[in-house]
Design an enzyme around this catalytic site. Structure first.
Site, PDB file in Angstrom:
ATOM      1  N   THR A   1      -1.658  21.049 -28.874  1.00 25.27           N
ATOM      2  CA  THR A   1      -1.971  19.637 -28.625  1.00 25.27           C
ATOM      3  C   THR A   1      -1.999  18.871 -29.940  1.00 25.27           C
ATOM      4  O   THR A   1      -1.425  17.781 -30.056  1.00 25.27           O
ATOM      5  CB  THR A   1      -3.331  19.535 -27.891  1.00 25.27           C
ATOM      6  OG1 THR A   1      -3.192  20.217 -26.647  1.00 25.27           O
ATOM      7  CG2 THR A   1      -3.743  18.101 -27.656  1.00 25.27           C
TER       8      THR A   1
ATOM      9  N   CYS B   1      -3.850  22.737 -17.648  1.00 28.12           N
ATOM     10  CA  CYS B   1      -4.594  21.477 -17.825  1.00 28.12           C
ATOM     11  C   CYS B   1      -4.475  20.575 -16.618  1.00 28.12           C
ATOM     12  O   CYS B   1      -5.302  19.719 -16.409  1.00 28.12           O
ATOM     13  CB  CYS B   1      -4.141  20.704 -19.049  1.00 28.12           C
ATOM     14  SG  CYS B   1      -2.910  21.469 -19.985  1.00 28.12           S
TER      15      CYS B   1
ATOM     16  N   SER C   1       1.610  27.377 -30.808  1.00 34.84           N
ATOM     17  CA  SER C   1       0.180  27.553 -30.520  1.00 34.84           C
ATOM     18  C   SER C   1      -0.110  29.041 -30.340  1.00 34.84           C
ATOM     19  O   SER C   1       0.497  29.698 -29.491  1.00 34.84           O
ATOM     20  CB  SER C   1      -0.155  26.791 -29.237  1.00 34.84           C
ATOM     21  OG  SER C   1      -1.477  27.044 -28.857  1.00 34.84           O
TER      22      SER C   1
HETATM   23  C1  LIG Z   1       4.496  23.274 -23.453  1.00 34.89           C
HETATM   24  C2  LIG Z   1       3.094  23.132 -23.956  1.00 34.89           C
HETATM   25  N1  LIG Z   1       2.832  22.229 -24.900  1.00 34.89           N
HETATM   26  C3  LIG Z   1       1.580  22.064 -25.398  1.00 34.89           C
HETATM   27  C4  LIG Z   1       0.519  22.815 -24.954  1.00 34.89           C
HETATM   28  C5  LIG Z   1      -0.860  22.618 -25.539  1.00 34.89           C
HETATM   29  O1  LIG Z   1      -1.195  23.674 -26.376  1.00 34.89           O
HETATM   30  P1  LIG Z   1      -2.715  23.983 -26.770  1.00 34.89           P
HETATM   31  O2  LIG Z   1      -3.360  24.570 -25.567  1.00 34.89           O
HETATM   32  O3  LIG Z   1      -2.630  24.953 -27.913  1.00 34.89           O
HETATM   33  O4  LIG Z   1      -3.334  22.699 -27.196  1.00 34.89           O
HETATM   34  C6  LIG Z   1       0.754  23.767 -23.945  1.00 34.89           C
HETATM   35  C7  LIG Z   1      -0.367  24.551 -23.375  1.00 34.89           C
HETATM   36  O5  LIG Z   1      -0.381  24.848 -22.199  1.00 34.89           O
HETATM   37  C8  LIG Z   1       2.073  23.932 -23.439  1.00 34.89           C
HETATM   38  O6  LIG Z   1       2.345  24.829 -22.494  1.00 34.89           O
END
Ligand SMILES: Cc1ncc(COP(=O)(O)O)c(C=O)c1O
Length: 380
Positions: free
Chosen positions: A70, A323, A198
């Site tokens: 994120t 999410c 991540s």
């Molecule tokens: C494609 C994608 N982008 C961004 C994120 C966000 O990552 P983080 O959970 O490390 O903030 C996710 C998490 O599910 C994701 O699948």
């Protein structure tokens, strides 16, 4: 217990946890401190940076540690917009991005930027010809995910990179959070300027990640403070987290070498088994899709109902992305692909890791069949 929710998060490797504990307890100095404990921490951080850069095949100076996907996505998008707003106020993305991209774009829209959200076809893929048509003189950034987190579709990053060679002033950001270790991505060859990863998606720890920022690509920091990470990401560095991420990345790449074929086999057994269940419709495309995600609907059965029935049998899967799943609204990606809302409300995502075994897939398929039968009986 069968854990098939690895796109939401993965179980940290034991070795990853061990290195986090060792670094946290023995090398807890602040890398900015001038004494030897600071220097030790700084050394560990540079080693982690070097290791991460080796796996991404870039320079160590192009790796910036973040708190995860994120943050990396927000920094790439808003940081570019902030710095380059006098050059242009137009950004392009897709209509199926993760909320950390989509809502960052929406926030920019409220600040007077114009955003083009590219549509996708029935496979969840954008058209590169369409993308080129949307490029304008004032376009400053294009942000496209590598692998979609809900259905596993791979976007045509190579073709986009080739196209963007004609537009050297436009910055190119790739969210590679779901593809690390599963689908190779050459950042230099594909002319990528920013790429977010991540660690908790590849058996590292939550709250750790990195943003690749190509040498020469510029953006404004989002955090003000002590100017760590070469002024782009203030805040005392999470040394233990970065070391643990480097270890997770190394182990993931090693496991991928031996395990990618196995993962593909498990996916195809699941795919075949699912299509044999009455009322199942698959949403993950057959081609150009990641090996670890399978999205399907069991018609007439709401996702939550199916998920809880599977959980009672010890099987853990998701509705949409982690999410969005609590919002109970149908998957935006599926709706954008043209899947009818009633079908999207029944969507289930299975997501694998290199730790999953074929026996688990076979057991899970039996459980899917049994749950489907039980739930259909109750519905009658
Ligand atoms: C494609 C994608 N982008 C961004 C994120 C966000 O990552 P983080 O959970 O490390 O903030 C996710 C998490 O599910 C994701 O699948």
């Amino acid at each position: 217990m069968i854990y098939f929710d690895n796109s939401a998060t993965t179980k940290p490797f034991k070795e990853v946890l061990d290195s986090f504990v060792t670094v946290s307890s023995e090398y807890y100095g602040n890398p900015s401190s001038l004494h030897s404990m600071g220097a030790q921490a700084e050394k560990l951080l540079s080693q982690a940076r070097e290791q991460v850069s080796t796996f991404l095949k870039v320079k160590p100076a192009e790796i910036y540690f973040t708190s995860g996907g994120t943050e990396g996505n927000n920094l790439a998008i808003k940081g570019s917009a902030l710095l380059h707003k006098n050059k242009g106020r137009h950004l392009i993305t897709t209509s199926v991005e993760h909320p950390s991209v989509r809502t960052a774009m929406e926030q920019l829209e409220q600040e007077g930027f114009e955003i083009t959200y590219l549509p996708v076809d029935e496979f969840g893929r954008i058209s590169v010809a369409n993308l080129e048509k949307e490029i304008r003189k004032d376009t400053i950034l294009i942000s496209i995910m590598h692998v979609n987190n809900e259905v596993g579709t791979v976007q045509p990053i190579t073709e986009i990179g080739a196209l963007l060679k004609k537009y050297p002033t436009i910055l190119f950001h790739v969210d590679a959070i779901q593809s690390v270790g599963k689908i190779p991505l050459s950042l230099y060859e594909n002319r990528v300027d920013f790429c977010s990863i991540s660690a908790h998606k590849f058996h590292g720890l939550k709250g750790t990640g990195a943003l690749f920022i190509r040498e020469g690509a510029r953006l404004a920091p989002l955090f003000s403070g002590g100017n760590q990470e070469r002024k782009l990401r203030s805040g005392t560095e999470n040394v233990a987290g970065a070391v643990a991420m480097a270890k997770a990345l190394r182990m993931t790449f090693t496991k991928a070498e031996a395990g990618l074929e196995g993962m593909q086999k498990i996916q195809s057994v699941l795919r075949k088994g699912l299509t044999e269940i009455d009322g199942v419709q698959l949403h993950t495309p057959n081609e150009k899709a990641a090996p670890h995600i399978l999205n399907f609907s069991l018609t007439g059965i709401k996702s939550e109902v199916f998920i809880h029935s599977l959980e009672q049998k010890g099987i853990f899967v998701s509705t949409t992305s982690a999410c969005s799943s609590k919002k109970k609204s149908p998957s935006k990606t599926l709706l954008e692909m043209g899947v009818p809302e009633t079908l999207a409300e029944s969507a289930i995502r299975i997501s694998l890791s290199f730790e999953n075994r074929m026996e688990e897939a076979i057991t899970a398929l039996e459980a899917f069949k049994e749950s489907a039968k039980q739930l259909r009986k109750v519905m009658k």
